[in-house]
Design an enzyme around this catalytic site. Structure first.
Site, PDB file in Angstrom:
ATOM      1  CG  ASP A   1      10.256  36.436 -12.788  1.00 26.30           C
ATOM      2  OD1 ASP A   1      10.252  37.097 -13.828  1.00 26.30           O
ATOM      3  OD2 ASP A   1       9.272  35.778 -12.399  1.00 26.30           O
TER       4      ASP A   1
ATOM      5  CG  LEU B   1      13.329  34.027 -23.813  1.00 25.36           C
ATOM      6  CD1 LEU B   1      13.820  35.465 -23.862  1.00 25.36           C
ATOM      7  CD2 LEU B   1      13.004  33.513 -25.219  1.00 25.36           C
TER       8      LEU B   1
ATOM      9  CG  HIS C   1       7.735  39.609 -12.025  1.00 24.14           C
ATOM     10  ND1 HIS C   1       7.163  38.494 -12.615  1.00 24.14           N
ATOM     11  CD2 HIS C   1       7.452  39.522 -10.703  1.00 24.14           C
ATOM     12  CE1 HIS C   1       6.571  37.773 -11.676  1.00 24.14           C
ATOM     13  NE2 HIS C   1       6.730  38.376 -10.516  1.00 24.14           N
TER      14      HIS C   1
HETATM   15  C1  GRF Z   1       2.146  42.637 -17.285  1.00 22.52           C
HETATM   16  O1  GRF Z   1       1.518  42.545 -16.034  1.00 22.52           O
HETATM   17  C2  GRF Z   1       3.592  42.255 -17.151  1.00 22.52           C
HETATM   18  O2  GRF Z   1       4.168  42.591 -15.925  1.00 22.52           O
HETATM   19  C3  GRF Z   1       3.522  40.771 -17.259  1.00 22.52           C
HETATM   20  O3  GRF Z   1       2.507  40.525 -18.197  1.00 22.52           O
HETATM   21  C4  GRF Z   1       1.606  41.623 -18.261  1.00 22.52           C
HETATM   22  C5  GRF Z   1       1.562  42.108 -19.681  1.00 22.52           C
HETATM   23  O4  GRF Z   1       0.614  43.065 -19.962  1.00 22.52           O
HETATM   24  N1  GRF Z   1       4.812  40.209 -17.477  1.00 22.52           N
HETATM   25  P1  GRF Z   1       0.637  43.866 -21.338  1.00 22.52           P
HETATM   26  O5  GRF Z   1       0.623  42.875 -22.481  1.00 22.52           O
HETATM   27  O6  GRF Z   1       1.868  44.729 -21.367  1.00 22.52           O
HETATM   28  O7  GRF Z   1      -0.623  44.684 -21.317  1.00 22.52           O
END
Ligand code: GRF
Length: 203
Positions: free
Chosen positions: A152, A95, A111
C-alpha cells in the site's frame, strides 16, 4: 478506440471490483483499455465466474501448485497476453520487488481506506474497517494507488471519502466503502491510467 490498452485483473475472491470494471467497460466509461485477462490465485474465486460470464479469458495460478515459481508463472501469462496494465482487485498476495519493478507504474491496486490510514502489512479485508471503527474515525474511504514493493506504499491515483455512521459495524462499513468509493474510483483510475498510456504511445 482502435488499439485499447490491454488490461489484466488479478483477483482472489468475490470479484465485485472486477464486476465494476467489467460494467464500466460495457457502459463505455472505461474506453481506453480492455480487460483481456483475469488471473486468480484461488481456483474457487467467484471472480472467475464473473469473468467467464463476460467472456474474458481466465487463468488460475496458485502458490500451492507453483511454489517459488508463483510470480514467474504470473509474469509469463501477463507477457504472453501483451498486458500493459495490471489491476489488483482484491488480490490477496503481496508481490515481491522483482515483480513490481518489472511492471513499474503499470500496476494499480484498490485499498479500502484513505491511505496512509489503516494500510500496510496485515491491513486487508474486514480488519481495515474494524481498526477504523476502533479508532473512531468519522471519515474513511478508499484509495487507488500504484503498486511498488511497499504494501500500500505506492503513489496515490485517486481517493474517495465515505462517512462513518454511529451504528456502523465493520461489515456495514465495508459494504458502504465498496459501493460508494471502491467501485467508482477503481474503474475511473483504470481509465485515467489507460488514457495516459495511450497518450504516451502517441495515440
Ligand atoms: C475489496 O475491499 C478491496 O478493497 C480489497 O479486497 C476486497 C475485494 O473485494 N483489496 P472483491 O473481490 O472485489 O469483491
Amino acid at each position: 478506440m482502435t488499439n485499447p490498452v490491454k488490461i489484466a485483473v488479478l483477483v482472489s475472491g468475490g470479484g465485485t471490483n472486477l464486476q465494476a470494471l467489467l460494467d464500466s467497460e460495457s457502459n463505455g466509461t472505461l474506453k481506453s483499455g480492455r480487460i483481456v485477462l483475469v488471473v486468480s490465485n484461488n481456483p474457487s474465486a467467484f471472480a472467475l465466474t464473473r469473468a467467464e460470464k463476460a467472456g474474458v479469458k481466465t487463468v488460475t495460478i496458485t502458490r500451492k501448485e507453483f511454489g517459488d515459481g508463483f510470480e514467474k508463472a504470473i509474469i509469463k501469462v501477463l507477457r504472453e497476453n501483451d498486458i500493459e496494465l495490471i489491476v489488483l482487485a482484491g488480490f490477496m498476495a503481496i508481490l515481491s520487488e522483482s515483480f513490481t519493478s518489472a511492471f513499474k507504474d503499470r500496476i494499480i491496486n484498490v485499498h479500502p481506506s484513505l491511505i496512509p490510514a489503516f494500510c500496510g502489512k496485515g491491513f486487508y479485508g474486514l480488519k481495515v474497517h474494524e481498526e477504523a471503527l476502533k479508532k473512531g474515525v468519522r471519515v474513511t474511504g478508499a484509495t487507488v494507488h500504484f503498486v511498488n514493493e511497499i504494501p500500500d506504499g505506492g503513489k496515490i491515483i485517486m481517493q474517495k471519502a465515505v462517512a462513518v455512521r454511529d451504528n456502523d459495524t465493520p461489515e456495514k462499513l465495508q459494504k458502504r466503502v465498496m459501493k460508494q468509493a471502491e467501485w467508482k474510483i477503481l474503474p475511473a483510475s483504470a481509465e485515467k491510467i489507460c488514457a495516459q498510456i495511450l497518450k504516451s504511445r502517441g495515440e
